[in-house]
Write a protein that holds these residues in place. Structure first.
Motif, PDB file in Angstrom:
ATOM      1  N   LYS A   1       0.842  -1.200   0.000  1.00 16.79           N
ATOM      2  CA  LYS A   1       0.000   0.000   0.000  1.00 16.79           C
ATOM      3  C   LYS A   1       0.873   1.244   0.000  1.00 16.79           C
ATOM      4  O   LYS A   1       2.014   1.233   0.480  1.00 16.79           O
ATOM      5  N   PHE A   2       0.300   2.314  -0.545  1.00 20.10           N
ATOM      6  CA  PHE A   2       0.978   3.601  -0.591  1.00 20.10           C
ATOM      7  C   PHE A   2       0.676   4.360   0.691  1.00 20.10           C
ATOM      8  O   PHE A   2      -0.446   4.328   1.190  1.00 20.10           O
TER       9      PHE A   2
ATOM     10  N   VAL B   1       5.911   6.489   0.685  1.00 24.07           N
ATOM     11  CA  VAL B   1       6.549   5.176   0.740  1.00 24.07           C
ATOM     12  C   VAL B   1       5.551   4.130   0.254  1.00 24.07           C
ATOM     13  O   VAL B   1       4.342   4.372   0.237  1.00 24.07           O
ATOM     14  N   ILE B   2       6.070   2.979  -0.159  1.00 18.15           N
ATOM     15  CA  ILE B   2       5.204   1.841  -0.454  1.00 18.15           C
ATOM     16  C   ILE B   2       5.550   0.762   0.560  1.00 18.15           C
ATOM     17  O   ILE B   2       6.714   0.382   0.719  1.00 18.15           O
TER      18      ILE B   2
ATOM     19  N   ALA C   1      -4.414   6.317  -4.548  1.00 22.64           N
ATOM     20  CA  ALA C   1      -3.299   5.605  -3.903  1.00 22.64           C
ATOM     21  C   ALA C   1      -3.012   4.272  -4.597  1.00 22.64           C
ATOM     22  O   ALA C   1      -1.966   3.664  -4.367  1.00 22.64           O
ATOM     23  N   GLY C   2      -3.942   3.816  -5.442  1.00 16.59           N
ATOM     24  CA  GLY C   2      -3.702   2.598  -6.215  1.00 16.59           C
ATOM     25  C   GLY C   2      -2.695   2.812  -7.331  1.00 16.59           C
ATOM     26  O   GLY C   2      -2.109   1.844  -7.831  1.00 16.59           O
TER      27      GLY C   2
ATOM     28  N   PRO D   1       0.427   4.488  -7.390  1.00 23.70           N
ATOM     29  CA  PRO D   1       1.796   4.054  -7.040  1.00 23.70           C
ATOM     30  C   PRO D   1       1.873   2.543  -6.815  1.00 23.70           C
ATOM     31  O   PRO D   1       2.896   1.930  -7.127  1.00 23.70           O
ATOM     32  N   VAL D   2       0.797   1.957  -6.297  1.00 28.55           N
ATOM     33  CA  VAL D   2       0.773   0.502  -6.104  1.00 28.55           C
ATOM     34  C   VAL D   2       0.863  -0.203  -7.459  1.00 28.55           C
ATOM     35  O   VAL D   2       1.651  -1.134  -7.643  1.00 28.55           O
TER      36      VAL D   2
ATOM     37  N   HIS E   1       4.360   0.135  -8.829  1.00 30.02           N
ATOM     38  CA  HIS E   1       5.300  -0.782  -8.183  1.00 30.02           C
ATOM     39  C   HIS E   1       5.099  -2.213  -8.671  1.00 30.02           C
ATOM     40  O   HIS E   1       6.043  -2.923  -8.981  1.00 30.02           O
TER      41      HIS E   1
ATOM     42  N   ARG F   1      10.559   3.231  -9.842  1.00 27.01           N
ATOM     43  CA  ARG F   1       9.868   4.506  -9.778  1.00 27.01           C
ATOM     44  C   ARG F   1      10.084   5.287 -11.061  1.00 27.01           C
ATOM     45  O   ARG F   1      11.231   5.405 -11.516  1.00 27.01           O
TER      46      ARG F   1
ATOM     47  N   GLN G   1      -1.302  10.943  -6.062  1.00 30.83           N
ATOM     48  CA  GLN G   1      -0.328  10.053  -5.419  1.00 30.83           C
ATOM     49  C   GLN G   1       0.734   9.567  -6.411  1.00 30.83           C
ATOM     50  O   GLN G   1       1.885   9.359  -6.038  1.00 30.83           O
TER      51      GLN G   1
ATOM     52  N   TRP H   1       4.614  10.163  -5.615  1.00 29.09           N
ATOM     53  CA  TRP H   1       5.562   9.040  -5.608  1.00 29.09           C
ATOM     54  C   TRP H   1       6.686   9.272  -6.622  1.00 29.09           C
ATOM     55  O   TRP H   1       7.869   9.071  -6.340  1.00 29.09           O
TER      56      TRP H   1
END
Lengths: 334, 334
Positions: free
Chosen positions: A218-219, A227-228, B241-242, B244-245, B248, B254, B267, B271
């Motif tokens: 999760k972010f 951070v992740i 927030a999904g 950056p998830v 990743h 990044r 987000q 990120w």
């Protein structure tokens, strides 16, 4: 007159350079660690078929996707999956912070050095170990932990770094496919973020071309810094029927070639080779008890049983490691 | 003597050819649909900084990852997300096979032409529509359905195909980044398999570089033929927030640059721009009610509020569409 002469000289020089390059390309064996034989020839034939513009089986560069299993296909997997060795070392390293593990399975057995007892709990025990050692930190922290481990850990049989225990013939195969316009992917049951730490350096496969099993992340903002965070929960298992799912999810098109070594790769080979046009499936058969290990139908690690039968029925290439590979590991090279 | 002369002639010819190529490269504006100004200059400056070997901010090619939102960033998103228009058309097409929809919300309202009533059910209603129209078929069947729809559906305002309603300045930006060694990705809340149908043809972004929301799929053998079946269940929402998830999970490193237009991209920009070294964040601000649409803080589609404030605080580039873009859609080009 002067202009014409200059052009002629230039053309002659360029033609000479081209002829020289072509000679080099024809002379060099792209797979020097493979013995001559049906397995090597099947690879050369397939690449010639799909990469030559004039061929009826020509495949455009954009569609030249090749998927490789990792454990037992690109690097060894005995006497235990290398990532399990990492997890066990992490249990030891983390034990002082987890006094409760002394009385809690599978950790209690592990810390007494009883691996068999720890794994008696089956898949559930394994998941508990993975989640406890792979979750609960940021992605950056996990990456550093794997890096540090790879730099110091040694294989119990060869005393080599785990990243040295990759198969030289497969490194050549990866490079050969890439030189012919293929995009090479890892599609492995191993942890995606574990493999991404070394895949580029060791295999020339960048992180974005690695598909694997994952835990949820999760972010979050920590004091304003993004951070992740890795959560103690499985997200996706990229094994067996999960492999075509992972391929569809991450790559979004069907590979034209797939390479594996166990029943965990069966569905990936089925999915890959069922597509239209020229397709290629290959299994590495571990037949070399001297230089590596010999195991197949009855092994708990990397069992090769149903896939071996289906390879024969469908004409997939089966590499006999003992017979087909001149060299197994890079450190054996003269 | 003769040899030396030949070498000189060759060197002169090559030097001439090189000089000519350089002149061409300098003369051509890589972003001709962008008006001169701070936004355009910020892009040019960033690329010069990271792509020039001598620069202190030089970034190796392997790390040049750029992430682009799709709806409202690469193509338009008004008067409704284009994929929602697809889903509504699918409800109509599938209605004869679902007589029960006549009495079941949100379908009953939709089939009466009452979109507002249908969407009154909020996110749950939307999910029911997505799942009913995107699940329950193989991946191949879904791809064909999207292809057919894109070939025939027309935008209610411009009467153009939806794939014509992409932003010409962003197409130039994608090409410019790729010419400078960047790998361009889509990272969108839209459906991953919906976008993959047109991303390569329209944006030059191959399916394996598309990250998006997904429903679950499973592998199956149907009469011995392998298929991947789309299930009526959400797998992953690649928004807010999904994002950056998703970055990743799919890319594994990044990005150095991120491009969006709404709070759904906040987000992703946080990120991306929080990484070490040179970073670039850009928001497209929809300010052009004449050529496109004007909306931001109070829009239910593509709301741009918090991200607009943060862009000012963090120095991200904000594109004023009306002022910064000479042309919006490719069909406007003279």
């Amino acid at each position: 007159m002067k202009t014409i002469r200059r052009q002629n000289l230039l053309a002659a020089a360029l033609a000479g350079a081209l002829a020289f390059t072509t000679t080099i390309a024809q002379a060099a064996d792209p797979l020097p660690s493979w013995n001559e034989g049906a397995a090597k020839q099947s690879v050369l034939d397939f690449v010639a078929k799909v990469a030559n513009q004039g061929s009826p089986d020509f495949v455009p560069v954009a569609e030249r996707i090749a998927a490789f299993d990792n454990d037992g296909t690109l690097w060894a997997e005995q006497p235990m999956y290398f990532q399990l060795a990492f997890a066990l070392d992490r249990v030891k390293a983390l034990a002082p912070r987890h006094p409760e593990w002394k009385d809690k399975e599978p950790f209690a057995s592990l810390l007494r050095g009883d691996l068999k007892g720890a794994l008696a709990g089956g898949e559930r025990a394994l998941l508990e170990i993975v989640v406890a050692t792979h979750g609960g930190m940021t992605t950056g922290e996990f990456e550093q932990t794997v890096k540090d481990w790879l730099a110091t850990a040694r294989h119990p049989k060869t005393n080599r770094a785990y990243t040295e225990m990759v198969y030289q013939p497969m490194l050549e195969l990866l490079a050969y496919l890439r030189a012919n316009g293929f995009k090479t992917y890892i599609v492995s049951g191993g942890g995606i973020d574990f493999m991404r730490v070394f895949s580029e350096r060791v295999y020339g496969i960048p992180p974005e071309q690695v598909v694997g099993s994952s835990i949820k992340v999760k972010f979050a903002l920590r004091d304003g810094t993004p951070v992740i965070v890795r959560l103690p929960e499985i997200d996706f298992i990229d094994d067996k029927a999960g492999k075509p799912v992972g391929i569809h999810k991450f790559i979004g098109r069907r590979p034209v070639a797939a390479f594996g070594n166990s029943d965990g790769d069966l569905q990936m080979l089925q999915w890959t080779t069922a597509g239209a046009g020229a397709r290629f499936g290959l299994l590495v058969h571990h037949t070399d008890a001297e230089r590596e290990w010999a195991y197949d139908r009855n092994s708990s690690i990397g069992r090769l049983d149903k896939a071996l039968d289906e390879a024969q029925a469908k004409g997939w290439t089966v590499v006999d490691m003992r017979r087909d590979w001149k060299v197994v590991f890079p450190f054996e090279k003269p």
